[in-house]
Design a protein around this motif. Structure first.
Motif, PDB file in Angstrom:
ATOM      1  N   ALA A 214       3.262  -5.785  -6.484  1.00  0.00           N
ATOM      2  CA  ALA A 214       1.829  -5.689  -6.757  1.00  0.00           C
ATOM      3  C   ALA A 214       1.148  -4.704  -5.813  1.00  0.00           C
ATOM      4  CB  ALA A 214       1.183  -7.065  -6.646  1.00  0.00           C
ATOM      5  N   ALA A 215       1.620  -4.608  -4.590  1.00  0.00           N
ATOM      6  CA  ALA A 215       0.982  -3.757  -3.584  1.00  0.00           C
ATOM      7  C   ALA A 215       1.340  -2.283  -3.731  1.00  0.00           C
ATOM      8  CB  ALA A 215       1.376  -4.230  -2.183  1.00  0.00           C
ATOM      9  N   ARG A 216       2.526  -1.969  -4.294  1.00  0.00           N
ATOM     10  CA  ARG A 216       2.989  -0.579  -4.304  1.00  0.00           C
ATOM     11  C   ARG A 216       3.035   0.067  -5.677  1.00  0.00           C
ATOM     12  NH1 ARG A 216       8.014   0.682  -2.940  1.00  0.00           N
ATOM     13  NH2 ARG A 216       8.966  -1.369  -3.194  1.00  0.00           N
ATOM     14  N   SER A 217       2.778  -0.692  -6.750  1.00  0.00           N
ATOM     15  CA  SER A 217       3.007  -0.151  -8.090  1.00  0.00           C
ATOM     16  C   SER A 217       1.731   0.385  -8.730  1.00  0.00           C
ATOM     17  CB  SER A 217       3.607  -1.238  -8.995  1.00  0.00           C
ATOM     18  OG  SER A 217       2.717  -2.329  -9.139  1.00  0.00           O
ATOM     19  N   LEU A 218       1.923   1.270  -9.677  1.00  0.00           N
ATOM     20  CA  LEU A 218       0.860   1.739 -10.555  1.00  0.00           C
ATOM     21  C   LEU A 218       1.501   2.124 -11.886  1.00  0.00           C
ATOM     22  CD1 LEU A 218       1.076   5.106 -10.727  1.00  0.00           C
ATOM     23  CD2 LEU A 218       0.062   4.946  -8.480  1.00  0.00           C
TER      24      LEU A 218
ATOM     25  N   ASP B 234       4.687   2.863  -0.075  1.00  0.00           N
ATOM     26  CA  ASP B 234       3.947   1.796   0.596  1.00  0.00           C
ATOM     27  C   ASP B 234       2.582   1.627  -0.069  1.00  0.00           C
ATOM     28  OD1 ASP B 234       2.063   3.719   1.901  1.00  0.00           O
ATOM     29  OD2 ASP B 234       3.864   4.290   3.019  1.00  0.00           O
ATOM     30  N   GLN B 235       1.892   0.572   0.316  1.00  0.00           N
ATOM     31  CA  GLN B 235       0.604   0.263  -0.300  1.00  0.00           C
ATOM     32  C   GLN B 235      -0.447   1.314   0.004  1.00  0.00           C
ATOM     33  OE1 GLN B 235      -1.123  -3.479   0.947  1.00  0.00           O
ATOM     34  NE2 GLN B 235      -2.422  -3.605  -0.877  1.00  0.00           N
ATOM     35  N   ASP B 236      -0.431   1.852   1.216  1.00  0.00           N
ATOM     36  CA  ASP B 236      -1.440   2.856   1.575  1.00  0.00           C
ATOM     37  C   ASP B 236      -1.348   4.078   0.673  1.00  0.00           C
ATOM     38  OD1 ASP B 236      -3.445   4.125   3.447  1.00  0.00           O
ATOM     39  OD2 ASP B 236      -1.743   5.509   3.694  1.00  0.00           O
ATOM     40  N   ARG B 237      -0.137   4.571   0.444  1.00  0.00           N
ATOM     41  CA  ARG B 237       0.000   5.753  -0.411  1.00  0.00           C
ATOM     42  C   ARG B 237      -0.324   5.428  -1.869  1.00  0.00           C
ATOM     43  NH1 ARG B 237       5.308   8.546   2.358  1.00  0.00           N
ATOM     44  NH2 ARG B 237       5.594   6.440   3.178  1.00  0.00           N
ATOM     45  N   ARG B 238       0.027   4.210  -2.301  1.00  0.00           N
ATOM     46  CA  ARG B 238      -0.362   3.812  -3.649  1.00  0.00           C
ATOM     47  C   ARG B 238      -1.886   3.797  -3.779  1.00  0.00           C
ATOM     48  NH1 ARG B 238      -0.805  -1.247  -6.143  1.00  0.00           N
ATOM     49  NH2 ARG B 238      -2.197  -1.632  -4.390  1.00  0.00           N
ATOM     50  N   ASN B 239      -2.557   3.226  -2.792  1.00  0.00           N
ATOM     51  CA  ASN B 239      -4.014   3.133  -2.855  1.00  0.00           C
ATOM     52  C   ASN B 239      -4.676   4.503  -2.793  1.00  0.00           C
ATOM     53  OD1 ASN B 239      -3.831   0.381  -3.061  1.00  0.00           O
ATOM     54  ND2 ASN B 239      -4.416  -0.044  -0.940  1.00  0.00           N
ATOM     55  N   ARG B 240      -4.127   5.401  -1.974  1.00  0.00           N
ATOM     56  CA  ARG B 240      -4.713   6.748  -1.903  1.00  0.00           C
ATOM     57  C   ARG B 240      -4.513   7.502  -3.218  1.00  0.00           C
ATOM     58  NH1 ARG B 240      -2.380  10.089   2.176  1.00  0.00           N
ATOM     59  NH2 ARG B 240      -0.797   8.542   2.753  1.00  0.00           N
ATOM     60  N   THR B 241      -3.377   7.288  -3.858  1.00  0.00           N
ATOM     61  CA  THR B 241      -3.147   7.902  -5.167  1.00  0.00           C
ATOM     62  C   THR B 241      -4.144   7.378  -6.191  1.00  0.00           C
ATOM     63  OG1 THR B 241      -0.791   8.139  -4.678  1.00  0.00           O
ATOM     64  CG2 THR B 241      -1.452   8.290  -6.981  1.00  0.00           C
ATOM     65  N   LEU B 242      -4.339   6.067  -6.207  1.00  0.00           N
ATOM     66  CA  LEU B 242      -5.297   5.495  -7.139  1.00  0.00           C
ATOM     67  C   LEU B 242      -6.722   5.925  -6.813  1.00  0.00           C
ATOM     68  CD1 LEU B 242      -3.930   1.860  -7.644  1.00  0.00           C
ATOM     69  CD2 LEU B 242      -3.908   3.745  -9.287  1.00  0.00           C
ATOM     70  N   GLY B 243      -6.998   6.173  -5.540  1.00  0.00           N
ATOM     71  CA  GLY B 243      -8.324   6.661  -5.174  1.00  0.00           C
ATOM     72  C   GLY B 243      -8.651   7.981  -5.854  1.00  0.00           C
ATOM     73  N   VAL B 244      -7.619   8.771  -6.135  1.00  0.00           N
ATOM     74  CA  VAL B 244      -7.810  10.049  -6.825  1.00  0.00           C
ATOM     75  C   VAL B 244      -7.782   9.882  -8.345  1.00  0.00           C
ATOM     76  CG1 VAL B 244      -6.844  12.359  -7.164  1.00  0.00           C
ATOM     77  CG2 VAL B 244      -6.803  11.317  -4.889  1.00  0.00           C
ATOM     78  N   LEU B 245      -6.889   9.025  -8.840  1.00  0.00           N
ATOM     79  CA  LEU B 245      -6.594   9.000 -10.276  1.00  0.00           C
ATOM     80  C   LEU B 245      -7.237   7.853 -11.044  1.00  0.00           C
ATOM     81  CD1 LEU B 245      -2.793   9.910 -10.106  1.00  0.00           C
ATOM     82  CD2 LEU B 245      -4.687  11.415 -10.742  1.00  0.00           C
ATOM     83  N   TRP B 246      -7.412   6.705 -10.404  1.00  0.00           N
ATOM     84  CA  TRP B 246      -7.984   5.562 -11.115  1.00  0.00           C
ATOM     85  C   TRP B 246      -9.445   5.855 -11.423  1.00  0.00           C
ATOM     86  CZ3 TRP B 246      -7.456  -0.135  -8.948  1.00  0.00           C
ATOM     87  CH2 TRP B 246      -7.418  -1.025 -10.037  1.00  0.00           C
ATOM     88  N   GLY B 247      -9.809   5.785 -12.632  1.00  0.00           N
ATOM     89  CA  GLY B 247     -11.178   6.114 -13.016  1.00  0.00           C
ATOM     90  C   GLY B 247     -11.387   7.578 -13.344  1.00  0.00           C
ATOM     91  N   ALA B 248     -10.313   8.394 -13.293  1.00  0.00           N
ATOM     92  CA  ALA B 248     -10.441   9.822 -13.597  1.00  0.00           C
ATOM     93  C   ALA B 248     -10.275  10.111 -15.087  1.00  0.00           C
ATOM     94  CB  ALA B 248      -9.403  10.620 -12.797  1.00  0.00           C
TER      95      ALA B 248
END
Length: 396
Positions: A368-372, A320-334
């Motif tokens: 778009a909401a769930r992918s990375l 879901d989008q929430d878990r995708r966003n939480r994952t990116l919160g850790v990894l995006w920009g790392a």
């Protein structure tokens, strides 16, 4: 400090900038086995040439594209004075929803554009069957998939025409460049006439591209990427400007100029290393797909048995989008090369409202909401990849 790129671009050693000039167009044509091909200054310019030729051959004006694709596709269609229609994707897929595509393909449809996204090989055959029934052209968007094959044949050659991009990060790079391909001699002649009519020499623009290619050769490495990629990325994330963070904002002006001999020479020398590079990235991808497959609820996009895609990145969906966003919160920009392919489905970019219809596309919006994406750069070692999978496992 180290920063990894979001995709596995082919590094360009500085010595490859020097040597014989020219020759890339023919070498790239031979590499994909295209009967007819031509070099343009970008993948978008290649698409403009194809669309211009098709418009001159047909009275139809509608081009159907996936609702989840690069915004430059919409801008190219608008540039050519054509009408855009968006087709939704199949659920949990990068391919068209074929029922939706059949319903919207009408007497004004000029072309349908299946897209080989992220190096994956799109299902062109069902699109081609539908197109042949309706008298519609098929253009393969292979901008991200130069070197991908199905059944031993390059993508881009199953439909009526196709195009590739040689922008930074898309495997082999001229910094900017593109290649159109076709098997149809009449269409090739029409594209060449369009090229003669609209492609001009621009010495200043070509000089800038030469400087940018030299900068790519110098700075495309983990030691320098924090400055040229990482810092702008983190500034955009801090401001909440997500389209800028992934490079989704484009000017409506499409540049149309010749590619000079110096950049072509550098591209031809890089092309001699590309097949081995693709094999290395494919081997790495296979090892890492096996790890990602063990993560609960994670869908990883891959190829079918007779397909050999390229692997600039690994594209996946979370539950879901929430878990995708939480994952990116850790990894995006790392600094680990984790990002998103596109921020939105096409109707949701504000700056495209004048040329993109507000069609319903729930599956494209869900993608778009769930992918990375995870970079498949050879610079991402096993320790770095373990950091990525640990974060995915904790959230997913």
């Amino acid at each position: 400090m180290r920063e990894l790129p979001p995709t596995a671009g082919l590094p360009l050693p500085l010595p490859e900038l020097f040597g014989a000039r020219g020759g890339f167009s023919r070498a790239a044509q031979d590499y994909v086995g295209a009967p007819y091909a031509g070099l343009a200054c970008s993948g978008t310019a290649s698409l403009v040439l194809i669309l211009t030729a098709l418009r001159r051959l047909s009275g139809c004006r509608t081009v159907i594209v996936p609702a989840y694709t690069c915004p430059l596709v919409a801008l190219a269609v608008a540039h050519c004075g054509l009408r855009l229609r968006l087709c939704d994707l199949a659920a949990d897929s990068l391919d068209f929803d074929m029922k939706a595509l059949a319903a919207m393909c009408d007497e004004d449809t000029l072309a349908i554009m299946p897209t080989h996204l992220a190096g994956r090989v799109a299902r062109v055959a069902p699109v081609l069957r539908l197109a042949r029934e309706r008298g519609v052209f098929v253009i393969e968007d292979a901008a991200q998939s130069f070197g991908a094959r199905r059944g031993g044949q390059s993508v881009g050659l199953e439909g009526d025409a196709g195009f590739f991009s040689f922008a930074a990060g898309k495997g082999l790079s001229l910094y900017e460049g593109g290649l159109w391909v076709t098997r149809d001699p009449a269409l090739a002649a029409a594209i060449e006439r369009a090229q003669d009519d609209i492609i001009k020499r621009d010495a200043w623009r070509e000089f800038r591209r030469c400087l940018e290619l030299a900068a790519y050769a110098l700075f495309y490495r983990p030691a320098f990427l924090p400055w040229v990629y990482g810092m702008p990325l983190r500034r955009a994330l801090k401001k909440g400007n997500l389209p800028s963070a992934v490079g989704d904002i484009f000017s409506p002006e499409i540049l149309l100029h010749h590619v000079g001999g110096w950049r072509q020479g550098a591209g031809r020398r890089a092309l001699s290393r590309l097949q081995a590079f693709h094999q290395q990235t494919a081997d790495q991808a296979m090892r890492r797909l096996a790890v990602l497959d063990r993560l609960p609820g994670v869908l990883v996009f891959r190829d079918m048995e007779d397909e050999e895609g390229t692997w600039p990145c690994l594209m996946l969906c979370l539950p879901d989008q929430d878990r995708r966003n939480r994952t990116l919160g850790v990894l995006w920009g790392a600094g680990l090369g984790v990002t998103r392919m596109f921020i939105h489905a096409l109707p949701d970019y504000g700056y495209l409202r004048s040329c993109v219809p507000q069609d319903a596309c729930p599956n494209a919006r869900d993608l778009a909401a769930r992918s990375l994406t995870i970079t498949n750069s050879l610079w991402l070692d096993d320790t770095g990849f373990a950091r990525v999978t640990d974060a995915l496992e904790q959230v997913a």
